[in-house]
Motif scaffolding. Sequence first.
Motif, PDB file in Angstrom:
ATOM      1  N   HIS A 133       0.841  -1.204   0.000  1.00  0.00           N
ATOM      2  CA  HIS A 133       0.000   0.000   0.000  1.00  0.00           C
ATOM      3  C   HIS A 133       0.876   1.255   0.000  1.00  0.00           C
ATOM      4  N   GLU A 134       1.883   1.278   0.843  1.00  0.00           N
ATOM      5  CA  GLU A 134       2.797   2.429   0.899  1.00  0.00           C
ATOM      6  C   GLU A 134       3.522   2.611  -0.433  1.00  0.00           C
ATOM      7  N   TYR A 135       3.960   1.505  -1.044  1.00  0.00           N
ATOM      8  CA  TYR A 135       4.627   1.569  -2.342  1.00  0.00           C
ATOM      9  C   TYR A 135       3.699   2.203  -3.392  1.00  0.00           C
ATOM     10  N   ARG A 136       2.442   1.749  -3.421  1.00  0.00           N
ATOM     11  CA  ARG A 136       1.483   2.310  -4.377  1.00  0.00           C
ATOM     12  C   ARG A 136       1.296   3.804  -4.158  1.00  0.00           C
ATOM     13  N   GLN A 137       1.219   4.219  -2.910  1.00  0.00           N
ATOM     14  CA  GLN A 137       1.037   5.642  -2.609  1.00  0.00           C
ATOM     15  C   GLN A 137       2.229   6.461  -3.112  1.00  0.00           C
ATOM     16  N   ASN A 138       3.408   5.889  -3.039  1.00  0.00           N
ATOM     17  CA  ASN A 138       4.620   6.588  -3.474  1.00  0.00           C
ATOM     18  C   ASN A 138       4.888   6.488  -4.968  1.00  0.00           C
ATOM     19  N   LYS A 139       4.511   5.377  -5.599  1.00  0.00           N
ATOM     20  CA  LYS A 139       4.936   5.121  -6.978  1.00  0.00           C
ATOM     21  C   LYS A 139       3.814   4.984  -8.004  1.00  0.00           C
ATOM     22  N   ASN A 140       2.564   4.816  -7.563  1.00  0.00           N
ATOM     23  CA  ASN A 140       1.486   4.479  -8.492  1.00  0.00           C
ATOM     24  C   ASN A 140       0.360   5.499  -8.560  1.00  0.00           C
ATOM     25  N   ARG A 141       0.521   6.665  -7.982  1.00  0.00           N
ATOM     26  CA  ARG A 141      -0.567   7.647  -7.953  1.00  0.00           C
ATOM     27  C   ARG A 141      -0.616   8.534  -9.186  1.00  0.00           C
ATOM     28  N   GLN A 142       0.477   8.582  -9.928  1.00  0.00           N
ATOM     29  CA  GLN A 142       0.554   9.409 -11.140  1.00  0.00           C
ATOM     30  C   GLN A 142       1.235   8.623 -12.241  1.00  0.00           C
ATOM     31  N   SER A 143       0.812   8.872 -13.481  1.00  0.00           N
ATOM     32  CA  SER A 143       1.489   8.262 -14.622  1.00  0.00           C
ATOM     33  C   SER A 143       2.816   8.995 -14.850  1.00  0.00           C
ATOM     34  N   ILE A 144       3.630   8.457 -15.735  1.00  0.00           N
ATOM     35  CA  ILE A 144       4.897   9.127 -16.033  1.00  0.00           C
ATOM     36  C   ILE A 144       4.688  10.462 -16.725  1.00  0.00           C
ATOM     37  N   ASP A 145       3.494  10.672 -17.287  1.00  0.00           N
ATOM     38  CA  ASP A 145       3.141  11.944 -17.911  1.00  0.00           C
ATOM     39  C   ASP A 145       2.409  12.880 -16.960  1.00  0.00           C
ATOM     40  N   GLY A 146       2.299  12.464 -15.668  1.00  0.00           N
ATOM     41  CA  GLY A 146       1.682  13.325 -14.662  1.00  0.00           C
ATOM     42  C   GLY A 146       0.172  13.201 -14.526  1.00  0.00           C
ATOM     43  N   LEU A 147      -0.434  12.188 -15.152  1.00  0.00           N
ATOM     44  CA  LEU A 147      -1.880  11.992 -15.053  1.00  0.00           C
ATOM     45  C   LEU A 147      -2.223  11.222 -13.775  1.00  0.00           C
ATOM     46  N   PRO A 148      -3.355  11.514 -13.140  1.00  0.00           N
ATOM     47  CA  PRO A 148      -3.763  10.771 -11.950  1.00  0.00           C
ATOM     48  C   PRO A 148      -4.193   9.353 -12.330  1.00  0.00           C
ATOM     49  N   THR A 149      -3.940   8.401 -11.430  1.00  0.00           N
ATOM     50  CA  THR A 149      -4.287   6.998 -11.676  1.00  0.00           C
ATOM     51  C   THR A 149      -5.526   6.548 -10.915  1.00  0.00           C
ATOM     52  N   GLY A 150      -6.007   7.368 -10.017  1.00  0.00           N
ATOM     53  CA  GLY A 150      -7.148   6.975  -9.204  1.00  0.00           C
ATOM     54  C   GLY A 150      -6.778   6.311  -7.893  1.00  0.00           C
ATOM     55  N   ILE A 151      -5.492   6.165  -7.646  1.00  0.00           N
ATOM     56  CA  ILE A 151      -5.029   5.600  -6.368  1.00  0.00           C
ATOM     57  C   ILE A 151      -4.808   6.731  -5.396  1.00  0.00           C
TER      58      ILE A 151
END
Length: 178
Positions: free
Chosen positions: A160-178
């Motif tokens: 969960h912590e990893y997702r919060q740090n690495k999965n919240r934005q795409s490489i182009d800066g778009l939100p992922t919904g996490i």
Amino acid sequence: MAKFYDCLTTELQTFIKAQHIFFVATAPYDGRVNLSPKGMDALRIINESEIAYLDLTGSGNETAAHLLENGRITIMLCSFTEKPLILRLYGQGISLRANDAQWQEYLSLFPAIAGTRQIVRVNVESVQTSCGFAVPFYEFLGDRPTLKEWAETKGEEGVHEYRQNKNRQSIDGLPTGI
């Protein structure tokens, strides 16, 4: 020659079930195209016009960001043995997460795998086959245990912590919904 279908025929469903790898492609309106290989028994046929796949925690979350922005997705499977075939599924996708109403219904279709992040549902709008004559032969030796072991070692809180740090934005800066 390429052939188009309106839905997944019984023959194409049989082909999908026999594959050990599939590829997911998405793109934002402006930014990088994402193409990811997937495996680990993570693809399910829901019916002739819907598929779903189990998405595991990874270094990025491009697909979720692109689906939030425009929903476009292509799934490709190809034969690496026997009869050559390339199959593309074009459609609109959404990400289901643990707090979504349909989460348990779809999650029950898959094996329990540590690090499960979301389930991607795809409404298949068009199906295309092509020859695959140039695709080389490869032999499936098994799924890699590395991602599953990584998630098991981190534990639910660590993932969960990893997702919060690495999965919240795409490489182009778009939100992922996490």
